[in-house]
Design a protein around this motif. Structure first.
Motif, PDB file in Angstrom:
ATOM      1  N   ASP A   1       0.826  -1.211   0.000  1.00 29.67           N
ATOM      2  CA  ASP A   1       0.000   0.000   0.000  1.00 29.67           C
ATOM      3  C   ASP A   1       0.862   1.263   0.000  1.00 29.67           C
ATOM      4  OD1 ASP A   1      -2.327  -1.448  -0.048  1.00 29.67           O
ATOM      5  OD2 ASP A   1      -3.112  -0.668   1.841  1.00 29.67           O
ATOM      6  N   ILE A   2       1.943   1.237   0.753  1.00 23.80           N
ATOM      7  CA  ILE A   2       2.823   2.406   0.847  1.00 23.80           C
ATOM      8  C   ILE A   2       3.581   2.616  -0.466  1.00 23.80           C
ATOM      9  CG2 ILE A   2       4.870   3.339   2.005  1.00 23.80           C
ATOM     10  CD1 ILE A   2       3.851   1.860   4.559  1.00 23.80           C
ATOM     11  N   VAL A   3       4.091   1.536  -1.029  1.00 24.18           N
ATOM     12  CA  VAL A   3       4.817   1.619  -2.301  1.00 24.18           C
ATOM     13  C   VAL A   3       3.879   2.023  -3.434  1.00 24.18           C
ATOM     14  CG1 VAL A   3       6.046   0.242  -4.040  1.00 24.18           C
ATOM     15  CG2 VAL A   3       6.600  -0.018  -1.610  1.00 24.18           C
ATOM     16  N   GLY A   4       2.668   1.483  -3.424  1.00 24.95           N
ATOM     17  CA  GLY A   4       1.697   1.703  -4.495  1.00 24.95           C
ATOM     18  C   GLY A   4       1.419   0.409  -5.217  1.00 24.95           C
ATOM     19  N   LEU A   5       0.147   0.016  -5.286  1.00 21.65           N
ATOM     20  CA  LEU A   5      -0.190  -1.250  -5.941  1.00 21.65           C
ATOM     21  C   LEU A   5       0.146  -1.217  -7.422  1.00 21.65           C
ATOM     22  CD1 LEU A   5      -1.896  -1.359  -3.237  1.00 21.65           C
ATOM     23  CD2 LEU A   5      -3.476  -2.827  -4.511  1.00 21.65           C
ATOM     24  N   ASP A   6       0.038  -0.046  -8.050  1.00 20.17           N
ATOM     25  CA  ASP A   6       0.390   0.069  -9.465  1.00 20.17           C
ATOM     26  C   ASP A   6       1.879  -0.138  -9.674  1.00 20.17           C
ATOM     27  OD1 ASP A   6       0.734   2.426  -7.964  1.00 20.17           O
ATOM     28  OD2 ASP A   6       0.539   3.719  -9.723  1.00 20.17           O
TER      29      ASP A   6
END
Length: 282
Positions: free
Chosen positions: A233-238
């Protein structure tokens, strides 16, 4: 070899701003180049905010005025001229990074160093697009940069021994620890981190346990500071999806993204930056 007196950062998003902050607090004059004036101004505010927090927390002995005096932003690649090092921090797309690195290299002196903040793309293949591949390496910073103590130094096939040693020194001067890896898909950190995260996603998908309990198992049982799904979530799912697709293409089907990840990205549930991913951040 201490950090160069002038350092350039291409891209002033979350990662680029963190990288600029790190070099500012290490004593370098830093120029951040962005695509337009609005983005450049936003980058300045991000870096200045990070610097202010460092002053408030007492992690630097310098005043905020002294720190921000070393920071500038621009929309012109020509302002990289005179930099001893430029770190590229644009989105994780090979063609975008290759063209950006080529444009930066044209502005640099022959003895300047160039690095990419890629988290998974081949440093050797990016180097093939450059005129001076021996002066190029990967410097994989971690989010959030100010709090992270790790930088992955990625050596391409043509990276010089001089640069390899210089990069280790820079990382130490930034107050962080270098982990040196030879170029390979996903390097060490992304490859292992994504492998754990993808398996955690499959477990949610299969109903093995909730995201909260899966993360708790890794935090409490293995002493991970953050669970694999919250980290996603922090990194980004995309971002994680893009890395997983690249690793699946280069290393095989064990990195094939699960459907739950594809579905969440399609719905715009990208993690903390959109307010929802595997957890609710609203």
């Amino acid at each position: 070899m201490t950090v160069p007196s002038k350092v350039g950062v291409l891209g002033g998003g979350r990662m680029g701003a963190g990288i600029a902050h790190a070099f500012c607090t290490a004593g370098a004059s830093v120029v951040v180049v962005e695509r337009d004036e609005q983005a450049a101004n936003a980058a300045y505010e991000r870096v200045a905010s990070n610097l202010a927090k460092s002053v408030e927390r007492g992690t630097t002995d310098e005043s905020l005025d002294a720190l921000v005096a070393r920071l500038s932003v621009s929309t012109d690649y020509a302002d990289f001229a005179g930099s001893g090092l430029v770190v590229e921090a644009v989105p994780e797309d090979f063609d975008l990074k290759a063209s950006a690195l080529q444009a930066v290299e044209e502005q640099l002196d022959a003895d300047a160093w160039l690095a990419s903040n890629t988290s998974s793309l081949s440093v050797s293949e990016l180097a093939e697009k450059l005129q001076r591949p021996e002066r190029f390496c990967g410097l994989h910073f971690f989010n959030p940069v100010p709090a992270s103590t790790l930088i992955e130094v990625v050596l391409g096939k043509q990276t010089s021994d001089e640069l390899a040693e210089a990069a280790r020194t820079w990382v130490a001067d930034l107050g962080k620890t270098p982990v040196v890896v030879n170029d390979a898909p996903g390097f060490a950190s992304s490859r292992l981190g994504v492998a754990i995260a993808l398996e955690a996603m499959r477990m949610v998908e299969e109903g093995v346990a909730s995201a909260e309990d899966i993360d708790a198992a890794m935090v409490l049982g293995y002493k991970h500071p953050t669970g694999p799904l919250k980290t996603t979530d922090i990194v980004g799912l995309d971002v994680r999806l893009g890395i997983a697709e690249y690793l699946a293409a280069t290393l095989g089907p064990r990195f094939e993204p699960p459907q739950i990840l594809r579905d969440k990205v399609a719905r715009g549930e990208l993690g903390r930056k959109t307010g929802k991913g595997f957890f609710d951040w609203s």
